[in-house]
Design an enzyme around this catalytic site. Structure first.
Site, PDB file in Angstrom:
ATOM      1  N   SER A 427       0.791  -1.223   0.000  1.00  0.00           N
ATOM      2  CA  SER A 427       0.000   0.000   0.000  1.00  0.00           C
ATOM      3  C   SER A 427       0.826   1.278   0.000  1.00  0.00           C
ATOM      4  CB  SER A 427      -0.946   0.004   1.202  1.00  0.00           C
ATOM      5  OG  SER A 427      -0.229  -0.108   2.416  1.00  0.00           O
ATOM      6  N   HIS A 455      -5.406  -3.483  -2.514  1.00  0.00           N
ATOM      7  CA  HIS A 455      -5.030  -2.536  -3.571  1.00  0.00           C
ATOM      8  C   HIS A 455      -4.798  -3.237  -4.911  1.00  0.00           C
ATOM      9  CE1 HIS A 455      -4.527   0.853  -0.759  1.00  0.00           C
ATOM     10  NE2 HIS A 455      -4.128  -0.075   0.090  1.00  0.00           N
ATOM     11  N   LYS A 486     -12.195   0.206  -1.650  1.00  0.00           N
ATOM     12  CA  LYS A 486     -11.225   0.891  -2.497  1.00  0.00           C
ATOM     13  C   LYS A 486     -11.735   0.906  -3.942  1.00  0.00           C
ATOM     14  CE  LYS A 486      -7.430   0.259   0.710  1.00  0.00           C
ATOM     15  NZ  LYS A 486      -8.272  -0.093   1.861  1.00  0.00           N
TER      16      LYS A 486
END
Length: 639
Positions: A427, A455, A486
């Site tokens: 990240s 991610h 996300k």
């Protein structure tokens, strides 16, 4: 008349974790043995795999009775202030360069005993540098209303030790910081100054503690000093009761001190308010800004059909779920989403958690326990680190994305059941795990493999499928964890894998069992977002194209960066300069966060740029120019 010395030493993996001793009459041996065993078996630093008791007779005529040192307490708000009090103590002993002595503290952390330090030559005098010198054969006098000895009394035990040390020949003083992670008070002591408690000498939870005995004398007298410390029986009389100051104490003073420390170190965090939907442009502080810090990589929260479906769910199901999934909080939308996740990730089943943090915490702690071993990448997300800690399993850290080091660590730490866990996309650096080798190593040594795709989902792979698709669907970890907050643009976390894994977590993962489930509205938004991504893979392509275009823009302006993910870090190093650059970018209309310790290592502060599929090339070109210009203006040249 004979008395008896009882010593207890507890260790795990041959590392000392606890020790205590008493000098008592024969008829008290039984109760004290039981008390010391219980103390050794239940210690904040861990449960031992070895506990030794030693009982010896002592002739009462050999015991030296000493009056306890006088006591005073110095209250400090931070461990930095505590160290400053040690410095003052050393100056009071006539030692002109206290920092030269304080540097030895870090060398004491792994020692069972103390450093014996010549204060004039700064030579260490202890015969065994790993073990150190230990003061033993000592206790408090219980015949005159002193401590009963029932349970652990940090204060009384410390005064006994300090008093004996202060009376040792050629010792002019002592510094002590406890290695107990639950105890932050330490002391300095000498015959001339007495025993001085300093209320904070380290951070709560730290196991960094040790002792320094300050020696001034002839080299040929060192043996006499050590003999007194290690062999002379001592009973300390008239220990003053610990008095709590009667003046008003601000219970929150430690908070003010901690906040001040963070501000001085440029590590203080404050909030910026966003007054619009999370998108490539946002309203913040009364102006439009280009958002380049959000993890909403695909800008899904602004997609009309996602919002319409969430509105439909709100009207039909209301605002909340009403209970945990195992009681009343399970709706058809929760089950639809889990089926969609499993389909999207090509696994047998999936389970939704309230956050990605909880998903990692609950999954790792449900799968691993005390006898097991977890092998964790050194740059893993905090939620993985905390899940490892909560599990109670031994955690072995391997060098970042270094599969050779991982295999060496596995060979050095054989186990019956174990887990390899890693971020898929890291990240803070935006790099990608070496999944093929990780899976091969896990299978070779019969370890579970787990990858955090927070991610990666919606970001890498031709259609946004994540880490498995990125490696052409050739290698698949046993456990895939991810988030819905996300690229999916909603809320929650998930774990997917084999059906029996999901059944197990549904019944064992405390973060799932004991949490009220997420709102059906959130489930609906996540479901429709995944459906949209499946039908519109161009959205993922747009993100990937934007990443390459923006990196090209920065390189053309002299800043050598590259990334294959939505994260582009620009390393600055100094925390204050990183904040200055971030603030100046904010002033010019670019929302880019400065990431600092403890999120990243000290001295590696950075701008963390996160792109969206909906950023325009004009926005990216202007942002690249502004970043490079400000870096030059601030004389920050990471290239």
């Amino acid at each position: 008349m004979s008395l008896y010395s009882i010593k207890m030493r507890a260790s795990t993996n041959q590392t000392h974790i606890s020790g205590a001793e008493k000098i008592i009459p024969y008829d008290q041996i039984g109760p004290f043995v039981n008390q010391l065993v219980q103390r050794g078996m239940h210690h904040p630093k861990g449960n031992p795999d070895s506990l030794n008791l030693k009982i010896e007779t002592i002739d009462e005529r050999d015991i030296l009775y000493i009056e306890a040192l006088p006591v005073r307490t110095i209250e400090v708000g931070s461990c930095r202030d505590g160290i400053e009090e040690i410095r003052k103590f050393l100056l009071s002993l006539g030692l002109a360069h206290p920092d030269n002595i304080l540097r030895f503290l870090s060398e004491t952390y792994a020692m069972r005993g103390a450093i014996l330090l010549d204060v004039d030559t700064l030579e260490r005098l202890e015969p065994d540098g790993k073990r150190g010198v230990r003061a033993t054969y000592m206790d408090a006098d219980r015949t005159s209303g002193g401590p009963s000895g029932n349970g652990k009394d940090h204060y009384a035990e410390a005064i006994v030790l300090a008093t004996k040390v202060a009376h040792a020949p050629n010792l002019i003083g002592e510094i002590c910081i406890s290695d107990d992670p639950d105890y932050v008070t330490g002391y300095v002591a000498s015959k001339t100054t007495g025993y001085t408690r300093i209320t904070k000498m380290k951070e709560l939870g730290s196991e960094n503690g040790g002792r320094i005995f300050l020696y001034r004398g002839r080299r040929e007298d060192v043996a006499k000093t050590i003999s007194f410390l290690e062999k002379q029986p001592v009973i300390v009389r008239n220990i003053q009761p610990l008095e709590v100051p009667t003046h008003a104490i601000d219970k929150f003073s430690f908070i003010d001190a901690a906040l001040q420390e963070m501000q001085e170190a440029h590590l203080y965090r404050s909030l910026k308010t966003v007054q619009s939907a999370q998108s490539s442009t946002v309203q913040s502080h009364g102006r439009e800004m280009i958002m380049m810090a959000s993890n909403s990589y695909l800008d899904m929260s602004r997609v009309e059909e996602v919002r319409d479906y969430a509105a439909y769910a709100l009207k039909k199901y209301g605002t909340g779920s009403g209970g945990s999934r195992l009681t009343t909080g399970n709706t058809i939308l929760h089950e639809m989403l889990e089926n969609k996740i499993a389909e999207f990730k090509h696994t047998e089943a999936a389970l939704v958690f309230n956050t990605g943090y909880v998903a990692n915490l609950a999954t790792i702690s449900a799968l691993m326990e005390k006898p097991d071993i977890i092998f964790s990448d050194e740059l893993n997300h905090a939620s993985i680190i905390d899940g490892c800690r909560l599990s109670g399993a031994k955690t072995v850290i391997y060098r970042h994305n270094d599969m050779r080091d991982l295999e060496e660590k596995i060979l050095a730490n054989p186990c019956h059941k174990g887990l390899i866990v890693s971020d898929a996309v890291f990240s803070m650096d935006g790099d990608i795990v070496n999944l093929p080798q990780l899976v091969q190593i896990a299978d070779r040594y019969h370890l579970l493999s787990m990858v955090d795709e927070a991610h990666a989902t919606g970001v890498i792979g031709k259609t946004g499928g994540g880490i498995v698709e990125h490696y052409h669907n050739t290698y698949r970890p046993d456990i895939v964890m991810g988030t819905l907050s996300k690229a999916i643009g909603s809320e929650g976390g998930f774990v997917c894998g084999r059906k029996n894994l999901i059944d197990y977590l549904r019944n064992k993962a405390r973060g799932f069992i004991f949490s009220t489930s997420l709102s059906p509205v959130t489930m609906a938004a996540s479901y429709k977002a995944l459906e949209f991504i499946e039908k519109n893979p161009q959205r993922v392509t747009d993100l990937q194209n934007n990443v390459q275009f923006f990196c090209d823009c920065l390189r053309q302006r002299g800043l050598p960066v590259s990334s294959d993910t939505g994260i582009i870090p620009i390393i600055i190093g100094d925390e204050e300069k990183a904040l200055q650059v971030s603030q100046e970018l904010f002033n010019r209309g670019y929302y880019i966060s400065a990431i600092r310790y403890p999120t990243v290592k000290r001295g590696s502060a950075r701008l963390r740029i996160a792109l969206m599929a909906t950023h325009t090339q004009d926005q990216l070109q202007r942002a690249a120019s502004a970043i490079v210009q400000i870096l030059k203006e601030k004389e920050v040249l990471p290239w």
